[in-house]
Write an enzyme that holds these catalytic residues in place. Structure first.
Site, PDB file in Angstrom:
ATOM      1  N   HIS A  79      -7.944 -21.414  -6.850  1.00 22.30           N
ATOM      2  CA  HIS A  79      -6.483 -21.471  -6.692  1.00 22.30           C
ATOM      3  C   HIS A  79      -5.760 -20.658  -7.756  1.00 22.30           C
ATOM      4  O   HIS A  79      -4.712 -20.079  -7.492  1.00 22.30           O
ATOM      5  CB  HIS A  79      -5.999 -22.930  -6.670  1.00 22.30           C
ATOM      6  CG  HIS A  79      -6.621 -23.711  -5.542  1.00 22.30           C
ATOM      7  ND1 HIS A  79      -6.684 -25.071  -5.526  1.00 22.30           N
ATOM      8  CD2 HIS A  79      -7.228 -23.301  -4.402  1.00 22.30           C
ATOM      9  CE1 HIS A  79      -7.304 -25.477  -4.419  1.00 22.30           C
ATOM     10  NE2 HIS A  79      -7.651 -24.404  -3.725  1.00 22.30           N
ATOM     11  N   HIS A 245      -3.561 -23.210   3.682  1.00 23.11           N
ATOM     12  CA  HIS A 245      -4.413 -23.347   2.496  1.00 23.11           C
ATOM     13  C   HIS A 245      -5.701 -22.532   2.653  1.00 23.11           C
ATOM     14  O   HIS A 245      -6.217 -21.985   1.670  1.00 23.11           O
ATOM     15  CB  HIS A 245      -4.753 -24.813   2.210  1.00 23.11           C
ATOM     16  CG  HIS A 245      -5.501 -24.947   0.919  1.00 23.11           C
ATOM     17  ND1 HIS A 245      -4.880 -24.948  -0.308  1.00 23.11           N
ATOM     18  CD2 HIS A 245      -6.836 -24.984   0.654  1.00 23.11           C
ATOM     19  CE1 HIS A 245      -5.791 -24.997  -1.261  1.00 23.11           C
ATOM     20  NE2 HIS A 245      -6.991 -25.020  -0.707  1.00 23.11           N
ATOM     21  N   ASP A 249      -7.123 -19.862   0.007  1.00 22.98           N
ATOM     22  CA  ASP A 249      -8.494 -19.784  -0.518  1.00 22.98           C
ATOM     23  C   ASP A 249      -9.086 -18.397  -0.274  1.00 22.98           C
ATOM     24  O   ASP A 249      -9.752 -17.835  -1.144  1.00 22.98           O
ATOM     25  CB  ASP A 249      -9.384 -20.827   0.178  1.00 22.98           C
ATOM     26  CG  ASP A 249      -9.233 -22.221  -0.419  1.00 22.98           C
ATOM     27  OD1 ASP A 249      -8.729 -22.345  -1.549  1.00 22.98           O
ATOM     28  OD2 ASP A 249      -9.638 -23.183   0.261  1.00 22.98           O
ATOM     29  N   HIS A 272     -15.499 -20.926   1.352  1.00 17.99           N
ATOM     30  CA  HIS A 272     -15.752 -20.151   0.136  1.00 17.99           C
ATOM     31  C   HIS A 272     -17.008 -19.284   0.240  1.00 17.99           C
ATOM     32  O   HIS A 272     -17.034 -18.159  -0.237  1.00 17.99           O
ATOM     33  CB  HIS A 272     -15.867 -21.073  -1.079  1.00 17.99           C
ATOM     34  CG  HIS A 272     -14.582 -21.770  -1.404  1.00 17.99           C
ATOM     35  ND1 HIS A 272     -13.416 -21.083  -1.647  1.00 17.99           N
ATOM     36  CD2 HIS A 272     -14.271 -23.082  -1.510  1.00 17.99           C
ATOM     37  CE1 HIS A 272     -12.447 -21.936  -1.901  1.00 17.99           C
ATOM     38  NE2 HIS A 272     -12.935 -23.148  -1.814  1.00 17.99           N
TER      39      HIS A 272
HETATM   40 ZN   LIG Z   1      -8.618 -24.440  -1.847  1.00 13.42          ZN
END
Ligand SMILES: [Zn+2]
Length: 289
Positions: A79, A245, A249, A272
């Site tokens: 973040h 969000h 990311d 991720h």
């Molecule tokens: Zn996140």
């Protein structure tokens, strides 16, 4: 000024606790010189190891980004990376007294507000721009990201899809010229969320100790959005906060390639791991160019 590299004008500090481990942590942002990049410094360790925020130092992508150099590790950096990307900051030193970044409000806004207070200043050097000239694809099971050429700028599209569980699929498309106003308004404040099934898993692993009713929310299998601790209904900051969000990311993870990407990126169900795979590929191509 937009093509010039940037840093902050003065140091800035904050403290809090990590989302996963719940350990208290203090960090200090410090200005850095042109072409020096983004670095974390573990000032709590005797040798004060420096860990570059770069794909070459990625060590794990399990629900958050871990960087490791020798024995020193930092985690949960995604973040703050998104905040740096959104503000166009290319060079900065981040001293950290601990291993996990503070959770803040679970979004990039917390870090953006602190960095803006420290003022953003231009440096005498051009930004490292990466223009996508050939399609680049990464995939893993039914998750994929395709990056293709575009006339100008960066266009990001993300599709969130839990196969009929939790919530209906959501797609969000976001065109970004990394200017602070646009990023602040559309993406930066979208908070992190957890699926109710993961919450149980995390509890068993002793993680999620820094979760509060304010820094995240939980999506139940029937689609209800609840606060993590009180389990009462949670208010969303955007009707589609979840997918925003995911874009946040993606922006943070891609910044580990240490370039400003120009192209059209279409992500489906990526997390991720896959975001970092794309960052790795981009960094490899950029370094050969
Ligand atoms: Zn996140």
């Amino acid at each position: 000024m937009d093509n010039l590299q940037k840093t902050i004008g003065q140091p800035a500090e904050c403290s809090g606790w990590g989302m996963f481990r719940g350990e208290s942590v203090r960090i200090k942002f410090k200005p850095a010189s042109v072409n020096s990049g983004i670095h974390f410094v573990r000032v709590d360790l005797p040798s004060r190891p420096i860990i570059p925020a770069n794909v070459h130092f990625l060590s794990n992508t399990a629900k958050r980004i871990f960087l490791k150099k020798d024995d020193a590790e930092v985690e949960g950096i995604e973040h703050v990376m998104a905040a740096l990307a959104g503000l166009g900051i290319d060079n900065i030193e981040i001293e950290i007294h601990g291993r996990e970044m503070p959770a803040g409000d679970g979004s990039a806004k917390y870090f953006m507000d602190i960095l803006k207070e420290a003022t953003i200043v231009a440096l005498a050097g051009e930004k490292h721009i990466f223009i996508i000239r050939e399609p680049i694809m990464v995939s893993n099971g039914n998750a994929s990201i395709i990056a293709s050429p575009i006339n100008e700028g960066l266009l990001l599209s993300y599709t969130l899809d839990f196969d009929g569980f939790f919530i209906d699929p959501q797609t969000y498309e976001y065109e970004i010229e990394f200017n602070e106003e646009n990023f602040s308004r559309e993406v930066a404040s979208a908070r992190t969320f957890g699926l109710s099934t993961y919450v149980e898993e995390f509890k068993k692993l002793g993680l999620g100790k820094g979760v509060t009713d304010d820094n995240s929310y939980v999506i139940q299998k029937d689609g209800k959005i609840t606060k993590p601790l009180s389990m009462s209904p949670a208010e969303l900051r955007f009707p589609n906060e979840h997918v925003r969000h995911k874009i946040l990311d993606l922006i943070g993870d891609l910044y580990l390639a240490n370039v400003v990407v120009k192209g059209h990126i279409v992500a489906k169900r990526s997390g991720h791991f896959l975001n970092a795979e794309l960052a790795r590929k981009i960094a490899n191509i950029a370094c050969k160019a």
